[in-house]
Design an enzyme around this catalytic site. Structure first.
Site, PDB file in Angstrom:
ATOM      1  N   ASP A  18       0.826  -1.212   0.000  1.00 27.80           N
ATOM      2  CA  ASP A  18       0.000   0.000   0.000  1.00 27.80           C
ATOM      3  C   ASP A  18       0.864   1.266   0.000  1.00 27.80           C
ATOM      4  O   ASP A  18       1.992   1.261   0.490  1.00 27.80           O
ATOM      5  CB  ASP A  18      -0.921  -0.020   1.237  1.00 27.80           C
ATOM      6  CG  ASP A  18      -2.071   0.967   1.095  1.00 27.80           C
ATOM      7  OD1 ASP A  18      -2.414   1.331  -0.049  1.00 27.80           O
ATOM      8  OD2 ASP A  18      -2.630   1.371   2.137  1.00 27.80           O
ATOM      9  N   ASN A  66     -11.194  -2.880  -5.007  1.00 25.32           N
ATOM     10  CA  ASN A  66     -10.473  -1.868  -5.783  1.00 25.32           C
ATOM     11  C   ASN A  66     -11.150  -1.522  -7.116  1.00 25.32           C
ATOM     12  O   ASN A  66     -10.799  -0.519  -7.755  1.00 25.32           O
ATOM     13  CB  ASN A  66      -9.012  -2.287  -6.023  1.00 25.32           C
ATOM     14  CG  ASN A  66      -8.121  -2.170  -4.794  1.00 25.32           C
ATOM     15  OD1 ASN A  66      -7.188  -2.950  -4.581  1.00 25.32           O
ATOM     16  ND2 ASN A  66      -8.399  -1.175  -3.948  1.00 25.32           N
TER      17      ASN A  66
HETATM   18  C1  IPE Z   1      -5.475  -2.735   0.007  1.00 24.38           C
HETATM   19  O1  IPE Z   1      -5.149  -1.408  -0.183  1.00 24.38           O
HETATM   20  C2  IPE Z   1      -5.474  -3.463  -1.283  1.00 24.38           C
HETATM   21  C3  IPE Z   1      -4.174  -3.616  -1.947  1.00 24.38           C
HETATM   22  C4  IPE Z   1      -3.027  -3.151  -1.563  1.00 24.38           C
HETATM   23  C5  IPE Z   1      -4.222  -4.411  -3.125  1.00 24.38           C
HETATM   24  P1  IPE Z   1      -6.280  -0.275  -0.310  1.00 24.38           P
HETATM   25  O2  IPE Z   1      -5.563   0.993  -0.516  1.00 24.38           O
HETATM   26  O3  IPE Z   1      -7.281  -0.661  -1.322  1.00 24.38           O
HETATM   27  O4  IPE Z   1      -6.962  -0.342   1.139  1.00 24.38           O
HETATM   28  P2  IPE Z   1      -7.904   0.699   1.874  1.00 24.38           P
HETATM   29  O5  IPE Z   1      -9.017   1.035   0.947  1.00 24.38           O
HETATM   30  O6  IPE Z   1      -7.081   1.909   2.202  1.00 24.38           O
HETATM   31  O7  IPE Z   1      -8.342  -0.015   3.112  1.00 24.38           O
HETATM   32  C1  IPE Z   2      -1.762   0.150  -3.320  1.00 25.75           C
HETATM   33  O1  IPE Z   2      -1.488   1.512  -3.341  1.00 25.75           O
HETATM   34  C2  IPE Z   2      -2.000  -0.401  -4.710  1.00 25.75           C
HETATM   35  C3  IPE Z   2      -3.365  -0.876  -4.944  1.00 25.75           C
HETATM   36  C4  IPE Z   2      -4.338  -0.870  -4.082  1.00 25.75           C
HETATM   37  C5  IPE Z   2      -3.636  -1.382  -6.263  1.00 25.75           C
HETATM   38  P1  IPE Z   2      -2.655   2.576  -3.325  1.00 25.75           P
HETATM   39  O2  IPE Z   2      -3.048   2.861  -4.726  1.00 25.75           O
HETATM   40  O3  IPE Z   2      -3.767   2.143  -2.449  1.00 25.75           O
HETATM   41  O4  IPE Z   2      -1.924   3.838  -2.705  1.00 25.75           O
HETATM   42  P2  IPE Z   2      -2.529   4.874  -1.677  1.00 25.75           P
HETATM   43  O5  IPE Z   2      -3.032   4.096  -0.499  1.00 25.75           O
HETATM   44  O6  IPE Z   2      -3.622   5.611  -2.378  1.00 25.75           O
HETATM   45  O7  IPE Z   2      -1.370   5.761  -1.336  1.00 25.75           O
HETATM   46 MG    MG Z   3      -4.180   2.401  -0.482  1.00 21.26          MG
END
Ligand code: IPE
Ligand code: IPE
Ligand code: MG
Length: 252
Positions: A18, A66
């Site tokens: 993340d 997602n």
């Molecule tokens: C969790 O991250 C999913 C992945 C890293 C694939 P998210 O960014 O989607 O999680 P939330 O929404 O902040 O909980």
């Molecule tokens: C994790 O990084 C990747 C996926 C969930 C695909 P994020 O895209 O959630 O990054 P932040 O949390 O917005 O910084």
């Molecule tokens: Mg995220």
């Protein structure tokens, strides 16, 4: 010797990758640049896992939630997944890593489904580490699917409800046959599971770091492994029992 009952090396590491979006924002780049940069950390975490002797690495790449993101970001993520699958296979083979994708792949385009199947076939002779990529995965999806399968077996007369125990449920989950994750890592500062491993995290050691995923390098990974090595895993027993038996307390 393991006389102090400390955990040492995890057999199975599960990571929520993340912070890609925030990493990009910090640099005034589009979110997608963060996802792209994150591929480098995937590569390094795979190679570091192999180097340390981890048996299974499970990476959460795309959750069942997602899809709620802007359509453009979703489609760029799918493109990146396609490209990475194709590009990384050679490197995986060189490292003797077997690739497996877990999650509901039926939602992906036919082309992506084919690419996934191809990448799995290309590495199916590798017998070193297992790399699981969780894509369109959700812990609740996994448990729901397992429940449905068990119900179907009961309805068909092949299974009696009394036979449904923990091992029968575990056998229907995507992680069937694998040790539960010993170490869970979440980068990016949030301290939540976000529908990743639910059933399997019963006794997993949880490690959270503020480091954004694209910055999660070999040193950052080593820190997580050091954290794990210092844990005493008790699985319900007392610390004294674990020290006496010199066991890590793992059931079975
Ligand atoms: C969790 O991250 C999913 C992945 C890293 C694939 P998210 O960014 O989607 O999680 P939330 O929404 O902040 O909980
Ligand atoms: C994790 O990084 C990747 C996926 C969930 C695909 P994020 O895209 O959630 O990054 P932040 O949390 O917005 O910084
Ligand atoms: Mg995220």
């Amino acid at each position: 010797m393991e006389g102090d009952g400390l955990a040492r090396l995890p057999r199975h590491v599960a990571i929520i990758m993340d912070g890609n979006g925030r990493w990009a924002k910090q640099r005034e780049l589009p979110r997608h640049a963060g996802h792209k940069a994150g591929v480098g950390s995937v590569r390094s975490s795979v190679e570091e896992s192999v180097r340390h002797g981890v048996e299974v690495l499970t990476l959460f790449a795309f959750s069942s939630e997602n899809w709620k993101r802007p359509q453009k970001e979703v489609s760029l993520l799918m493109d990146l997944f396609m490209v990475a699958l194709q590009r990384e296979v050679k490197r995986l083979k060189r490292n003797n890593v077997r690739l497996r994708i877990i999650g509901d792949r039926s939602a992906f385009s036919d082309k992506l489904q084919q690419r996934i199947a191809q990448a799995e076939t290309d590495t199916d002779q590798c017998n070193g580490m297992l790399l699981q990529i969780a894509a369109n995965y959700g812990g609740r999806w996994d448990i729901t699917r397992a429940t449905r399968r068990l119900a179907e077996r009961v309805a068909a007369g092949g299974l009696h409800p009394d036979q449904i125990d923990e091992s029968a449920i575990a056998a229907e989950l995507s992680f069937a046959g694998l040790p539960d994750p010993d170490l869970f890592i979440r980068t990016g500062g949030e301290q939540r599971i976000s529908n990743f491993i639910l059933w399997q995290c019963a006794y997993t050691e949880l490690y959270f770091t503020d480091t954004y995923w694209p910055d999660f390098d070999a040193d950052a990974y080593s820190e997580a492994l050091d954290f794990y090595a210092g844990r005493q895993r008790r699985f319900g027993m007392t610390g004294e029992q674990v020290e006496e038996t010199g066991s890590t307390g793992r059931p079975g």
